[in-house]
Design an enzyme around this catalytic site. Structure first.
Site, PDB file in Angstrom:
ATOM      1  CB  VAL A  64      31.876  39.423  43.938  1.00 39.87           C
ATOM      2  CG1 VAL A  64      31.616  38.254  43.157  1.00 39.87           C
ATOM      3  CG2 VAL A  64      32.609  40.589  43.308  1.00 39.87           C
ATOM      4  CE1 TYR A 155      43.821  44.716  39.916  1.00 40.19           C
ATOM      5  CE2 TYR A 155      46.238  44.815  39.651  1.00 40.19           C
ATOM      6  CZ  TYR A 155      45.229  44.244  39.594  1.00 40.19           C
ATOM      7  OH  TYR A 155      45.229  42.983  39.196  1.00 40.19           O
ATOM      8  CE  LYS A 159      43.874  41.771  42.131  1.00 46.02           C
ATOM      9  NZ  LYS A 159      42.713  40.804  42.335  1.00 46.02           N
TER      10      LYS A 159
END
Length: 266
Positions: A64, A155, A159
């Site tokens: 991706v 991380y 998000k």
């Protein structure tokens, strides 16, 4: 469940060979959809093929974070199924479990390239199809994008970006009839969470800790997330857009307090 809730729909699902994505693919097929799964892991694709009805699923080996891979994946999905109604951006990574200062440039860039830029790529190459079908984009976010997480700075930052991006895209594409939402789990037992738990300083206590952060008293398996995803991409959620839906068992209601009383828990 109405087995035709997604009857006739075509879904491009990234990261669909294990964890949340695997359970979503299973539920989507049961609901009548055709699913094109993008994964950069050939071994996981081969493993998933043993479990799924391959008339429902089409597998694409792609990354991706690589624009050309996703451009080709979109074209291949259209060639195979004729259209795209839904894009579910589920592919994501979480490593390393570290503070900002302990995260390398390469680790930081990889996290953002997969977790955020992957959404940019699928949207860029699939939006023309989604405007034709008045379709749906669903992003897999996380509760930590709202409340943060110790020793998981990069991380959590990705998000948080997913949440903001979801809301901005919802505004951008509403006029085209395209809905954009995100799902925000807390702890969910997936291979990625198992890997994360092994990186923690108190590995032996992690399972109990993850049960305790959820007000409902347990850390769930991925199927509970898949059921919520099915709702958000279906016509039952036809007037919902820009929503970051927590599927957390109430984790956010006591999460901060628990961390304060047990600061070494994560």
């Amino acid at each position: 469940m109405d087995i035709q809730l997604l009857g006739g729909k075509v879904i491009l699902l990234t990261g669909g060979t294990e964890g949340i994505g695997y359970e979503c693919a299973k539920v989507y097929c049961e609901a009548g959809a055709k699913v094109s799964i993008v994964s950069n892991n050939l071994e996981s694709i081969q493993q998933a093929k043993k479990s799924f009805d391959n008339d429902c699923i089409h597998y694409i080996l792609a990354d991706v974070s690589v624009a050309r891979d996703i451009e080709n994946a979109v074209a291949e999905t259209i060639k195979r199924f004729g259209k795209i109604d839904i894009v579910h951006n589920n592919a994501g990574i979480s490593s390393p479990s570290s503070t900002v200062c302990d995260t390398s440039d390469e680790e930081w860039d990889k996290l953002f390239n997969v977790n955020v830029k992957g959404i940019y790529h699928t949207t860029k190459y699939a939006i023309s199809q989604l405007t034709k079908t008045r379709g749906v984009i669903l992003n897999t976010g996380s509760l930590v994008g709202e409340i943060g997480q110790e020793r998981h700075a990069a991380y959590a930052a990705t998000k948080g970006a997913v949440s903001a991006l979801t809301k901005s895209m919802a505004l951008d594409y509403a006029a085209d009839g395209v809905r954009v939402n995100a799902i925000a789990p807390a702890g969910v037992w997936t291979p990625m969470l198992r890997s994360w738990s092994r990186q923690q300083i108190n590995k032996e206590e992690i399972e109990e800790y993850l049960d305790n952060i959820h007000a409902l008293g347990y850390c769930p398996d991925s199927d509970v997330i898949a059921d919520a995803c099915l709702f958000l991409i279906s016509e039952q959620a036809r007037f919902i857009t820009g929503c970051i839906l927590p599927v957390t068992g109430g984790a956010e209601l006591g999460y901060r307090k628990l961390l304060q009383s047990n600061p070494t828990a994560v």
